[in-house]
Write an enzyme that holds these catalytic residues in place. Sequence first.
Site, mmCIF file in Angstrom:
data_model
loop_
_atom_site.group_PDB
_atom_site.id
_atom_site.type_symbol
_atom_site.label_atom_id
_atom_site.label_comp_id
_atom_site.label_asym_id
_atom_site.label_seq_id
_atom_site.Cartn_x
_atom_site.Cartn_y
_atom_site.Cartn_z
ATOM 1 N N GLU A 121 1.105 -1.086 0.246
ATOM 2 C CA GLU A 121 -0.083 -0.056 -0.399
ATOM 3 C C GLU A 121 1.252 1.110 0.077
ATOM 4 O OE1 GLU A 121 -3.001 0.324 3.533
ATOM 5 O OE2 GLU A 121 -2.558 2.502 2.694
ATOM 6 N N ASN A 166 2.876 9.223 10.236
ATOM 7 C CA ASN A 166 4.395 9.643 10.133
ATOM 8 C C ASN A 166 5.274 9.055 11.235
ATOM 9 O OD1 ASN A 166 3.941 9.940 7.895
ATOM 10 N ND2 ASN A 166 4.838 12.659 8.109
ATOM 11 N N GLU A 167 5.031 9.238 12.875
ATOM 12 C CA GLU A 167 5.411 8.372 13.372
ATOM 13 C C GLU A 167 5.683 6.925 13.766
ATOM 14 O OE1 GLU A 167 2.565 10.530 14.347
ATOM 15 O OE2 GLU A 167 3.769 12.229 14.558
#
Length: 209
Positions: free
Chosen positions: A53, A195-196
Amino acid sequence: MDQPGVEVRPIIGLAGDHEVNEVFLDDVTAPLDNLVGEEGQGWTIAKFLLENERGGACHAPKLLSDLAKLRKAAENQPDGRGGSMADDVLYMTRLAHVELEAQALEMTELRVLAEMAKGLPPGPQTSLSKMVASTLRQQVDGLAVQLYGHTGLALETQRPLYGNESPAPLYDKEAQLAAPRYLNSRAWTIFGGTNEIQRTIIAKTVLGL
Ligand SMILES: Cc1cc2nc3c(=O)[nH]c(=O)nc-3n(C[C@H](O)[C@H](O)[C@H](O)COP(=O)(O)OP(=O)(O)OC[C@H]3O[C@@H](n4cnc5c(N)ncnc54)[C@H](O)[C@@H]3O)c2cc1C
């Protein structure tokens, strides 16, 4: 999706549109024929799916084409001081900076494609391209809102936004799309893993920290 116990509840997004749902599974059973892989392999299969993905699309071409459109549109957007936004050094420097980042992303995406052409899986480095692409997507949409000024701030909530049935723009089609796109792209740094989470994957599996 048709069997009893599957419930789909719509979620209305920040830009006022219905793009996503919550799906509840209440005592749902799946026939054995539908088992993917072996029992107990769920997380491994989910990780493979997410890898694809995140790395299943190249984002740089769209980002670069949107930036080129902004560069062109800047020539006709007043800067409020009698000139055009194309003369606004601060704005154009910011645009050029994002453009350079998008070109660097393109190189990374081409490297991943080259690996995939050899039959290798996209690998955890797709976390890197997903994270950079998400951040750049938000920056490009921010540049559009900045470019169109107050005409880009009007939030059009009528849908669809594209095609014959779309509402007529007050000023300009791109200006009309600026605010909904800006709000919609907040989701980029969340979906497919935040994002983390991408940073954790990069630290563990790419850098081996
Ligand atoms: C528009 C949109 C479309 C989506 N489409 C789909 C879809 O098609 N299919 C699907 O299955 N899901 C989909 N999602 C769900 C998406 O994958 C999750 O929202 C996303 O992975 C974040 O998980 P969460 O919401 O449980 O947040 P949480 O995991 O609860 O995170 C909340 C916050 O805590 C931070 N955080 C969590 N864990 C850590 C950690 N270990 N270290 C540091 N920070 C951490 C996160 O970065 C975030 O800021 C979609 C989401 C959105 C917004």
